[in-house]
Write a protein that holds these residues in place. Structure first.
Motif, PDB file in Angstrom:
ATOM      1  N   VAL A 119      31.717  40.185  30.623  1.00  0.00           N
ATOM      2  CA  VAL A 119      32.492  39.062  31.164  1.00  0.00           C
ATOM      3  C   VAL A 119      32.057  38.752  32.588  1.00  0.00           C
ATOM      4  O   VAL A 119      31.415  39.568  33.258  1.00  0.00           O
ATOM      5  N   ARG A 120      32.447  37.557  33.046  1.00  0.00           N
ATOM      6  CA  ARG A 120      32.134  37.182  34.428  1.00  0.00           C
ATOM      7  C   ARG A 120      33.345  37.254  35.348  1.00  0.00           C
ATOM      8  O   ARG A 120      33.206  37.256  36.570  1.00  0.00           O
ATOM      9  N   SER A 121      34.552  37.306  34.798  1.00  0.00           N
ATOM     10  CA  SER A 121      35.762  37.565  35.584  1.00  0.00           C
ATOM     11  C   SER A 121      36.862  37.967  34.622  1.00  0.00           C
ATOM     12  O   SER A 121      36.790  37.698  33.413  1.00  0.00           O
ATOM     13  N   VAL A 122      37.898  38.626  35.157  1.00  0.00           N
ATOM     14  CA  VAL A 122      39.034  39.066  34.345  1.00  0.00           C
ATOM     15  C   VAL A 122      40.332  38.709  35.048  1.00  0.00           C
ATOM     16  O   VAL A 122      40.499  38.988  36.239  1.00  0.00           O
ATOM     17  N   THR A 123      41.242  38.113  34.294  1.00  0.00           N
ATOM     18  CA  THR A 123      42.632  37.994  34.706  1.00  0.00           C
ATOM     19  C   THR A 123      43.464  38.752  33.685  1.00  0.00           C
ATOM     20  O   THR A 123      43.508  38.373  32.511  1.00  0.00           O
ATOM     21  N   ALA A 124      44.082  39.841  34.110  1.00  0.00           N
ATOM     22  CA  ALA A 124      44.859  40.692  33.207  1.00  0.00           C
ATOM     23  C   ALA A 124      46.336  40.545  33.553  1.00  0.00           C
ATOM     24  O   ALA A 124      46.758  40.888  34.665  1.00  0.00           O
ATOM     25  N   LEU A 125      47.103  40.009  32.612  1.00  0.00           N
ATOM     26  CA  LEU A 125      48.530  39.776  32.794  1.00  0.00           C
ATOM     27  C   LEU A 125      49.298  40.931  32.156  1.00  0.00           C
ATOM     28  O   LEU A 125      49.278  41.096  30.940  1.00  0.00           O
ATOM     29  N   SER A 126      49.959  41.741  32.985  1.00  0.00           N
ATOM     30  CA  SER A 126      50.680  42.929  32.503  1.00  0.00           C
ATOM     31  C   SER A 126      49.841  43.730  31.517  1.00  0.00           C
ATOM     32  O   SER A 126      50.244  43.961  30.371  1.00  0.00           O
ATOM     33  N   PRO A 127      48.645  44.167  31.923  1.00  0.00           N
ATOM     34  CA  PRO A 127      47.780  44.866  30.971  1.00  0.00           C
ATOM     35  C   PRO A 127      48.326  46.231  30.590  1.00  0.00           C
ATOM     36  O   PRO A 127      48.935  46.935  31.404  1.00  0.00           O
TER      37      PRO A 127
END
Length: 295
Positions: A119-127
């Motif tokens: 991936v080129r970026s990650v947004t993790a919401l309540s991982p």
């Protein structure tokens, strides 16, 4: 409109074929959206139009959930299998190192994909994956209770409950801070998705020993947590920041465990700002404007 794609994945028994359902809209850099356990791609509907104004947005039903088929027989539902399978899905769809945003299980999978350089970026919401053992047991007990309730409730009763705000709160209050905002049709659909999720039990079993412990240096990562998350408590976000020191830790005021419905504009902004930060041409003004979570 939902489409499907079949593609080869590695397995202990050699190459096997997986089939995944997805929705795609917009144009720009690719952005892959991954839902949580027992949910389906429609969880992202509150934000997909906003995201599609800047990105080629691909929301998927994870293997064994929604309209996607289960993993082939003998293929485990662990991180080391599912994350590479999602990489194979990206190849099948022509996505080269997409931005990825994920919620709960989807957030953990997004981070695992990042660990594999996919991936080129990650947004993790309540991982998932940043819990203590007692927090994990609590979350798994709550998830099993939701699954049991979804399977026991006759459809006519489900449809009647969905018509009232208290009924929608009873059905989905564990994951939403504002369950009354869900439409009756959406509540019925996601309850049926939880009921029919063929990968639920194996995914939950595989998650019993999961902890995410890898740093992701040099990669734009945002960890965002709803301050009304009742399933994975927000203090787990502090552990995530300790594990990934370069990540930005963002508070989502008034949001529950699945924040896309509770505050679509805020969630979309967090995802877009993370993706913009991965671009060499991003300006300083693209920094996150959501408030940073205090310890």
């Amino acid at each position: 409109m939902t489409a499907t794609v079949s593609f080869p994945i590695d397995s202990p028994h050699g190459p096997r074929t997986a089939t995944v359902a997805y929705e795609r809209k917009g144009a720009g850099e690719p952005l892959l959206l991954l839902h949580g356990i027992g949910h389906h791609l429609q969880a992202w509907h509150p934000v997909t139009d906003i995201l599609a104004a800047e990105h080629d947005v691909i929301a998927v039903d994870l293997p064994g959930f929604g309209l996607s088929g289960p993993l082939p027989h003998g293929v485990p539902y662990g991180l080391t299998t599912v994350a590479p399978a999602l990489g194979a899905l990206c190849s099948a769809l022509g996505l080269k190192r997409p931005h990825v945003a994920g919620n709960s299980l989807g957030g953990l999978l997004a981070l695992e994909m990042a660990r594999g350089g996919l991936v080129r970026s990650v947004t993790a919401l309540s991982p998932a994956g940043f819990w203590s053992e007692s927090e994990r047991r609590y979350a798994f007990t709550a998830l099993r209770a939701m699954r049991t309730g979804a399977r026991a409730l006759p459809r006519p009763a489900l449809e009647r409950l969905s018509l009232t705000a208290p009924g929608r709160a009873a059905l989905t209050g564990t994951i939403y801070a504002r369950p009354a905002r869900r439409s009756p049709a959406a509540v019925v659909a996601e309850t049926l998705a939880l009921r029919g999720a063929t990968g639920f039990d194996e995914t939950l079993a595989a998650g019993g020993s999961v902890r995410f412990t890898a740093d992701l240096p040099g990669l734009p990562v945002t960890i965002a947590w709803g301050d009304r998350d009742r399933l994975l408590l927000r203090r787990q976000g502090v552990r995530a920041k300790q594990t990934i020191p370069g990540a930005r830790l963002v508070r989502l005021p008034g949001c529950g465990h699945v924040p896309m419905n509770d505050d679509p504009a805020l969630v979309a902004r967090v995802i877009l700002d993370t993706a913009r930060s991965a671009s060499a041409s991003a300006s300083p003004s693209s920094a996150l404007s959501a408030s940073t979570m205090a310890g």
